[in-house]
Design a protein around this motif. Structure first.
Motif, PDB file in Angstrom:
ATOM      1  N   ALA A 146     -11.085  12.462  -3.142  1.00  0.00           N
ATOM      2  CA  ALA A 146     -10.344  13.110  -4.232  1.00  0.00           C
ATOM      3  C   ALA A 146      -8.984  12.440  -4.417  1.00  0.00           C
ATOM      4  O   ALA A 146      -8.166  12.424  -3.491  1.00  0.00           O
ATOM      5  N   HIS A 147      -8.738  11.883  -5.598  1.00  0.00           N
ATOM      6  CA  HIS A 147      -7.416  11.327  -5.899  1.00  0.00           C
ATOM      7  C   HIS A 147      -6.400  12.456  -6.009  1.00  0.00           C
ATOM      8  O   HIS A 147      -6.706  13.527  -6.540  1.00  0.00           O
ATOM      9  N   ASP A 148      -5.195  12.194  -5.520  1.00  0.00           N
ATOM     10  CA  ASP A 148      -4.112  13.164  -5.641  1.00  0.00           C
ATOM     11  C   ASP A 148      -3.143  12.686  -6.718  1.00  0.00           C
ATOM     12  O   ASP A 148      -2.296  11.820  -6.473  1.00  0.00           O
ATOM     13  N   PRO A 149      -3.243  13.228  -7.950  1.00  0.00           N
ATOM     14  CA  PRO A 149      -2.411  12.730  -9.050  1.00  0.00           C
ATOM     15  C   PRO A 149      -0.945  13.089  -8.925  1.00  0.00           C
ATOM     16  O   PRO A 149      -0.127  12.608  -9.711  1.00  0.00           O
ATOM     17  N   THR A 150      -0.568  13.934  -7.933  1.00  0.00           N
ATOM     18  CA  THR A 150       0.853  14.241  -7.756  1.00  0.00           C
ATOM     19  C   THR A 150       1.579  13.146  -6.984  1.00  0.00           C
ATOM     20  O   THR A 150       2.807  13.167  -6.892  1.00  0.00           O
ATOM     21  N   VAL A 151       0.835  12.204  -6.410  1.00  0.00           N
ATOM     22  CA  VAL A 151       1.442  11.089  -5.684  1.00  0.00           C
ATOM     23  C   VAL A 151       1.353   9.847  -6.560  1.00  0.00           C
ATOM     24  O   VAL A 151       0.317   9.199  -6.666  1.00  0.00           O
ATOM     25  N   ARG A 152       2.433   9.582  -7.281  1.00  0.00           N
ATOM     26  CA  ARG A 152       2.509   8.409  -8.183  1.00  0.00           C
ATOM     27  C   ARG A 152       1.294   8.341  -9.103  1.00  0.00           C
ATOM     28  O   ARG A 152       0.686   7.277  -9.293  1.00  0.00           O
ATOM     29  N   GLY A 153       0.937   9.489  -9.671  1.00  0.00           N
ATOM     30  CA  GLY A 153      -0.169   9.538 -10.621  1.00  0.00           C
ATOM     31  C   GLY A 153      -1.525   9.220 -10.008  1.00  0.00           C
ATOM     32  O   GLY A 153      -2.469   8.881 -10.724  1.00  0.00           O
ATOM     33  N   GLY A 154      -1.633   9.362  -8.678  1.00  0.00           N
ATOM     34  CA  GLY A 154      -2.890   9.037  -8.022  1.00  0.00           C
ATOM     35  C   GLY A 154      -3.120   7.557  -7.873  1.00  0.00           C
ATOM     36  O   GLY A 154      -4.222   7.126  -7.503  1.00  0.00           O
ATOM     37  N   ALA A 155      -2.085   6.756  -8.153  1.00  0.00           N
ATOM     38  CA  ALA A 155      -2.239   5.304  -8.061  1.00  0.00           C
ATOM     39  C   ALA A 155      -2.582   4.887  -6.639  1.00  0.00           C
ATOM     40  O   ALA A 155      -2.072   5.444  -5.669  1.00  0.00           O
ATOM     41  N   MET A 156      -3.442   3.899  -6.528  1.00  0.00           N
ATOM     42  CA  MET A 156      -3.925   3.449  -5.229  1.00  0.00           C
ATOM     43  C   MET A 156      -2.939   2.502  -4.570  1.00  0.00           C
ATOM     44  O   MET A 156      -2.514   1.506  -5.156  1.00  0.00           O
ATOM     45  N   ASN A 157      -2.537   2.818  -3.329  1.00  0.00           N
ATOM     46  CA  ASN A 157      -1.719   1.918  -2.537  1.00  0.00           C
ATOM     47  C   ASN A 157      -2.557   1.357  -1.391  1.00  0.00           C
ATOM     48  O   ASN A 157      -3.722   1.734  -1.230  1.00  0.00           O
ATOM     49  N   PRO A 158      -2.019   0.461  -0.567  1.00  0.00           N
ATOM     50  CA  PRO A 158      -2.848  -0.147   0.479  1.00  0.00           C
ATOM     51  C   PRO A 158      -3.483   0.861   1.428  1.00  0.00           C
ATOM     52  O   PRO A 158      -4.604   0.636   1.926  1.00  0.00           O
ATOM     53  N   PHE A 159      -2.816   1.976   1.684  1.00  0.00           N
ATOM     54  CA  PHE A 159      -3.376   2.947   2.626  1.00  0.00           C
ATOM     55  C   PHE A 159      -4.417   3.844   1.964  1.00  0.00           C
ATOM     56  O   PHE A 159      -5.393   4.245   2.604  1.00  0.00           O
ATOM     57  N   ASP A 183      -1.386   0.757  -7.605  1.00  0.00           N
ATOM     58  CA  ASP A 183       0.061   0.799  -7.512  1.00  0.00           C
ATOM     59  C   ASP A 183       0.541  -0.646  -7.692  1.00  0.00           C
ATOM     60  O   ASP A 183       0.476  -1.459  -6.764  1.00  0.00           O
ATOM     61  N   LEU A 184       0.979  -0.987  -8.892  1.00  0.00           N
ATOM     62  CA  LEU A 184       1.165  -2.391  -9.264  1.00  0.00           C
ATOM     63  C   LEU A 184       2.119  -3.172  -8.356  1.00  0.00           C
ATOM     64  O   LEU A 184       1.867  -4.346  -8.079  1.00  0.00           O
ATOM     65  N   PRO A 185       3.214  -2.575  -7.880  1.00  0.00           N
ATOM     66  CA  PRO A 185       4.061  -3.364  -6.972  1.00  0.00           C
ATOM     67  C   PRO A 185       3.334  -3.791  -5.690  1.00  0.00           C
ATOM     68  O   PRO A 185       3.772  -4.726  -5.022  1.00  0.00           O
ATOM     69  N   SER A 186       2.212  -3.108  -5.357  1.00  0.00           N
ATOM     70  CA  SER A 186       1.443  -3.448  -4.149  1.00  0.00           C
ATOM     71  C   SER A 186       0.198  -4.251  -4.479  1.00  0.00           C
ATOM     72  O   SER A 186      -0.681  -4.404  -3.620  1.00  0.00           O
ATOM     73  N   GLN A 187       0.102  -4.772  -5.678  1.00  0.00           N
ATOM     74  CA  GLN A 187      -1.161  -5.365  -6.127  1.00  0.00           C
ATOM     75  C   GLN A 187      -1.635  -6.517  -5.243  1.00  0.00           C
ATOM     76  O   GLN A 187      -2.834  -6.717  -5.069  1.00  0.00           O
ATOM     77  N   SER A 188      -0.707  -7.240  -4.635  1.00  0.00           N
ATOM     78  CA  SER A 188      -1.128  -8.376  -3.801  1.00  0.00           C
ATOM     79  C   SER A 188      -1.894  -7.911  -2.574  1.00  0.00           C
ATOM     80  O   SER A 188      -2.679  -8.666  -1.999  1.00  0.00           O
ATOM     81  N   GLU A 189      -1.659  -6.676  -2.145  1.00  0.00           N
ATOM     82  CA  GLU A 189      -2.369  -6.129  -0.988  1.00  0.00           C
ATOM     83  C   GLU A 189      -3.587  -5.306  -1.403  1.00  0.00           C
ATOM     84  O   GLU A 189      -4.290  -4.784  -0.538  1.00  0.00           O
ATOM     85  N   LEU A 190      -3.823  -5.205  -2.699  1.00  0.00           N
ATOM     86  CA  LEU A 190      -4.875  -4.330  -3.195  1.00  0.00           C
ATOM     87  C   LEU A 190      -6.012  -5.060  -3.891  1.00  0.00           C
ATOM     88  O   LEU A 190      -7.191  -4.769  -3.650  1.00  0.00           O
ATOM     89  N   PHE A 191      -5.653  -5.970  -4.781  1.00  0.00           N
ATOM     90  CA  PHE A 191      -6.611  -6.470  -5.756  1.00  0.00           C
ATOM     91  C   PHE A 191      -7.889  -7.025  -5.125  1.00  0.00           C
ATOM     92  O   PHE A 191      -8.997  -6.652  -5.500  1.00  0.00           O
ATOM     93  N   VAL A 192      -7.741  -7.887  -4.140  1.00  0.00           N
ATOM     94  CA  VAL A 192      -8.927  -8.539  -3.573  1.00  0.00           C
ATOM     95  C   VAL A 192      -9.842  -7.515  -2.911  1.00  0.00           C
ATOM     96  O   VAL A 192     -11.032  -7.451  -3.194  1.00  0.00           O
TER      97      VAL A 192
END
Length: 543
Positions: free
Chosen positions: A116-129, A158-167
């Motif tokens: 379940a995404h939590d939209p209250t945390v930066r709109g549910g944006a995905m970070n490395p964790f 989470d765009l500022p973390s994209q280098s740790e996410l995209f691949v």
């Protein structure tokens, strides 16, 4: 399981506790454990708080349910929910728990993995964790053959973390399609944004439910479309629930609101005709004879202090029954047969922390026996590793340790691992640490995990430094060495802490020791959704 039946009927298999609850050591352990559990509860409160009161209230004002409220309505009433990786991101710049909630719950009588995404945390944006947490949940679903229900509302990466996410983020889509190919159903209930790469979540799930006027599923939103093509459009035309239900065909079901989406999701699961492939509980699931609350005084305040794991088993296994295997041989490793909530299990539990050659051979043989009779294994870790020293090296400790690690690596019955106090060195490997893919791995709140203890590691580096100085003819700077040792001890102590380890997702969560039996029961039930099959192709051999 015939072996289980034989020991159940035998005399003398009920564990008798010798715990002195009035002893000073018991009281000190209990006080220390309660203190660290208070710290754990505070960290879990942060995870439950999501993005904080301001963002939770704003989400409610928009007429939306919170992630945990959605989960509560999805799972069967009064059924348990085993949250996984609740401390994900602890100690990092990201919110504790990351921007997603994962776990195992019962929906319409079926055990499922919930993401379940939590939209209250930066709109549910995905970070490395949150990425790691999601991938771990999908791995749990695959290995235990559990359907997956995604509760989707995320602004994407989470765009500022994209280098740790995209691949690595592409593995989410890979895993969803792999689950489908294995016949493991996947469901997406879309409550809000599911944009860009996130649009592929409902696209790759077997079933997709979209909420009217809330779901927004598109590869590119109106601003991107305008920039790329010059086309003017709005959210509903591009990716609204009505469009996808009536035009694109992406939506299998059109929900009028969130409650309707959850109702439809429960109906979908109820119609899966899902059956477990493992055996159900086959033994009496009576409560232990000894009080689980006393586990607080058994877990040591100082991991260097040994304790008898039989005292733990007496408060965890059914009826406190335990059929010990080779009790007079390799006594620092306790092995034997028991059951938890009616599921037969084999147990390997460290007694004094050190694994000698006898313990390694005993453990390897017992693992093989469990595989012969398709019985899951529980590893209760409290080990400082395999014994070192000239006599032990000459006696073949490397060969013996390799036998145990070989047996663990090639065992195919489910492994459930709990770090009760310490898990150091290759002992972590021999006792089915994370690198050996246990189905589930948890830690008690006071536990430590590292190459070795902080003082020992700092001391080794000090000895190496002193030897290097002597070899090169340089004077040894004792003051600098003392400062370096102190800094290293602090670093290793922090990095071996249970919260730090769980924050990195090196286990599936930190436990209150009193919950050990319940968590093991839930994990065993989940594991039995898949076939329980031991390694074949070799007989039990003496080593």
């Amino acid at each position: 399981m015939e072996a289980g039946k034989s020991w159940r009927a035998a005399e003398g298999t009920v564990l008798r506790s010798r715990l002195d609850t009035g002893a000073e050591r018991y009281r000190a352990n209990r006080a220390a454990q309660l203190a660290v559990l208070a710290e754990l509860e505070a960290e879990l409160d942060k995870a439950r708080d999501g993005g904080g009161a301001r963002y939770r209230e704003r989400h409610h004002r928009r007429g939306r349910l919170l992630a945990r409220e959605r989960i509560e309505l999805l799972v069967d009433r009064d059924s348990p929910f085993l949250e996984l990786s609740a401390l994900a991101g602890w100690g990092s710049e990201f919110a504790v728990g990351a921007s997603v909630v994962t776990g195992i719950g019962v929906v319409a009588g079926v055990e499922v993995v919930v993401i379940a995404h939590d939209p209250t945390v930066r709109g549910g944006a995905m970070n490395p964790f949150s990425l790691r947490r999601t991938l771990r949940a999908l791995e749990v679903a695959r290995r235990n053959r559990l359907p997956v229900v995604n509760l989707v509302e995320s602004g994407g990466a989470d765009l500022p973390s994209q280098s740790e996410l995209f691949v690595q983020a592409g593995k989410i889509f890979h895993d969803l399609t792999e689950l489908s190919s294995m016949g493991i159903p996947t469901v997406a209930l879309v409550f809000g944004n599911s944009t860009a790469g996130g649009a592929y979540v409902p696209g790759m799930c077997d079933y997709a439910v979209l909420v009217d006027r809330q779901a927004k599923v598109f590869l590119g939103g109106p601003p991107l479309v305008k920039m790329a093509t010059g086309e003017e459009s709005d959210d509903e035309d591009l990716g609204g629930a009505a469009m996808h239900a009536r035009v694109s065909g992406l939506a299998d079901h059109f929900a009028v609101d969130e409650l309707d989406a959850i109702r439809i999701g429960r109906r979908i699961v109820s119609e899966l005709n899902w059956r477990k492939r493992g055996p159900g509980p086959t033994l009496p699931a009576d409560e232990p004879l000894h009080d689980p609350d006393e586990l607080l005084g058994i877990a040591p305040a100082d991991f260097r202090m040994p304790f008898d794991p039989r005292e733990v088993l007496a408060r965890v296994v059914d009826g406190s029954r335990f059929g010990e295997y080779k009790p007079e041989y390799g006594t620092s490793l306790v092995t034997g047969w028991a059951s938890v909530h009616g599921f037969p299990v084999g147990v390997l539990a460290n007694a004094n922390g050190i694994l000698f050659g006898e313990e390694a051979k005993k453990g390897a043989e017992f693992i093989q026996l469990a595989n012969q009779v398709d019985t899951p294994l529980i590893f209760l870790q409290n080990t400082t590793g395999f014994m070192v020293g000239a006599a032990y090296e000459q006696g073949g400790i490397i060969k013996d340790g390799a036998k145990m690690i070989n047996a663990v690596a090639n065992s195919t019955v489910p492994h459930l691992t709990i770090n009760m106090a310490a898990s150091f060195g290759a002992g972590n490997y021999g006792m089915s640490g994370r690198a050996y893919d246990p189905r589930f791995m948890f830690a008690w709140a006071n536990a430590r995990l590292a190459v070795m203890g902080a003082a020992q590691l700092a001391g080794v580096l000090s000895i190496v430094g002193r030897a290097a100085a002597a070899e090169s003819g340089r004077p040894f700077d004792q003051a600098a060495d003392d400062a370096r040792r102190e800094a290293i001890e602090r670093q290793i102590a922090a990095e071996s802490h249970a919260f730090f380890i769980s924050g990195k997702l090196y286990d599936d969560g930190v436990l209150d020791p009193r919950d050990t039996r319940t968590v093991l029961g839930l994990a065993l039930s989940a594991a039995h959704s898949a076939p329980i099959e031991g390694r074949r192709g070799y007989g039990v051999f003496r080593m």
